[in-house]
Design a protein around this motif. Structure first.
Motif, PDB file in Angstrom:
ATOM      1  N   GLU A  84       0.834  -1.202   0.000  1.00 30.98           N
ATOM      2  CA  GLU A  84       0.000   0.000   0.000  1.00 30.98           C
ATOM      3  C   GLU A  84       0.873   1.257   0.000  1.00 30.98           C
ATOM      4  N   GLU A  85       1.983   1.224   0.711  1.00 34.32           N
ATOM      5  CA  GLU A  85       2.899   2.363   0.719  1.00 34.32           C
ATOM      6  C   GLU A  85       3.537   2.563  -0.652  1.00 34.32           C
ATOM      7  N   VAL A  87       2.162   1.838  -3.471  1.00 32.18           N
ATOM      8  CA  VAL A  87       1.108   2.447  -4.289  1.00 32.18           C
ATOM      9  C   VAL A  87       1.049   3.947  -4.005  1.00 32.18           C
ATOM     10  N   SER A  88       1.029   4.314  -2.727  1.00 31.92           N
ATOM     11  CA  SER A  88       0.906   5.730  -2.369  1.00 31.92           C
ATOM     12  C   SER A  88       2.103   6.543  -2.849  1.00 31.92           C
ATOM     13  N   LYS A  89       3.268   5.917  -2.960  1.00 31.61           N
ATOM     14  CA  LYS A  89       4.466   6.599  -3.445  1.00 31.61           C
ATOM     15  C   LYS A  89       4.549   6.619  -4.971  1.00 31.61           C
ATOM     16  N   ASN A 113      -6.728  -3.771   4.406  1.00 31.06           N
ATOM     17  CA  ASN A 113      -6.364  -3.472   3.014  1.00 31.06           C
ATOM     18  C   ASN A 113      -6.048  -4.719   2.181  1.00 31.06           C
ATOM     19  N   ASN A 116      -7.482  -5.025  -1.256  1.00 32.08           N
ATOM     20  CA  ASN A 116      -6.906  -4.257  -2.372  1.00 32.08           C
ATOM     21  C   ASN A 116      -6.048  -5.139  -3.273  1.00 32.08           C
TER      22      ASN A 116
END
Length: 131
Positions: A84-85, A87-89, A113, A116
């Motif tokens: 998830e990190e 993806v966010s980056k 999550n 996802n």
């Protein structure tokens, strides 16, 4: 052909380098690039470096899909948090798993999550039709 699937374990990174050379000059937006992280690299202490090395070998800024190659000793919750990190980056667009059994998928869906997860890439080809 626009989907290219590789992994850091294929040739210990050499396959990713080959993909990078093969796609040079192509419109990146028209390609769907997939790679997989070793299970022992899927935790907080290694996954970010593994992903960066994959991107560098392939000479791209992001992956369309990044998969956990198979279950290992890193807790799934930690791997999901890391994915998830990523993806966010903007390092990956989506993430998934590979070679998970039904029990693994049930566990994954019960993690924060975990839903996802975009895909479970299962082993299936002419020589292996077990699924």
């Amino acid at each position: 052909m626009t989907l290219i699937d590789t992994a850091e374990m294929y040739g210990e990174g050499l396959a990713e380098e080959l993909v990078g050379k093969a796609i040079k000059g192509y419109d990146r937006e028209k390609l769907f690039l997939v790679s997989k992280v070793y299970p022992h690299n899927s935790g907080k202490n290694r996954i970010f470096k593994s992903c960066e090395e994959t991107l560098k070998r392939m000479n791209v800024d992001y992956l369309d899909l990044y998969l956990l190659h198979w279950r290992g000793n890193v807790p799934l919750s930690e791997t999901v948090e890391c994915m998830e990190e990523l993806v966010s980056k903007g390092k990956i667009k989506r993430w998934g798993v590979s070679n998970f059994d039904l029990d693994d998928m049930i566990e994954l869906m019960n993690i924060l999550n975990g839903n996802n997860c975009a895909i479970n890439q299962v082993l299936y080809h002419l020589g292996s039709r077990g699924i």
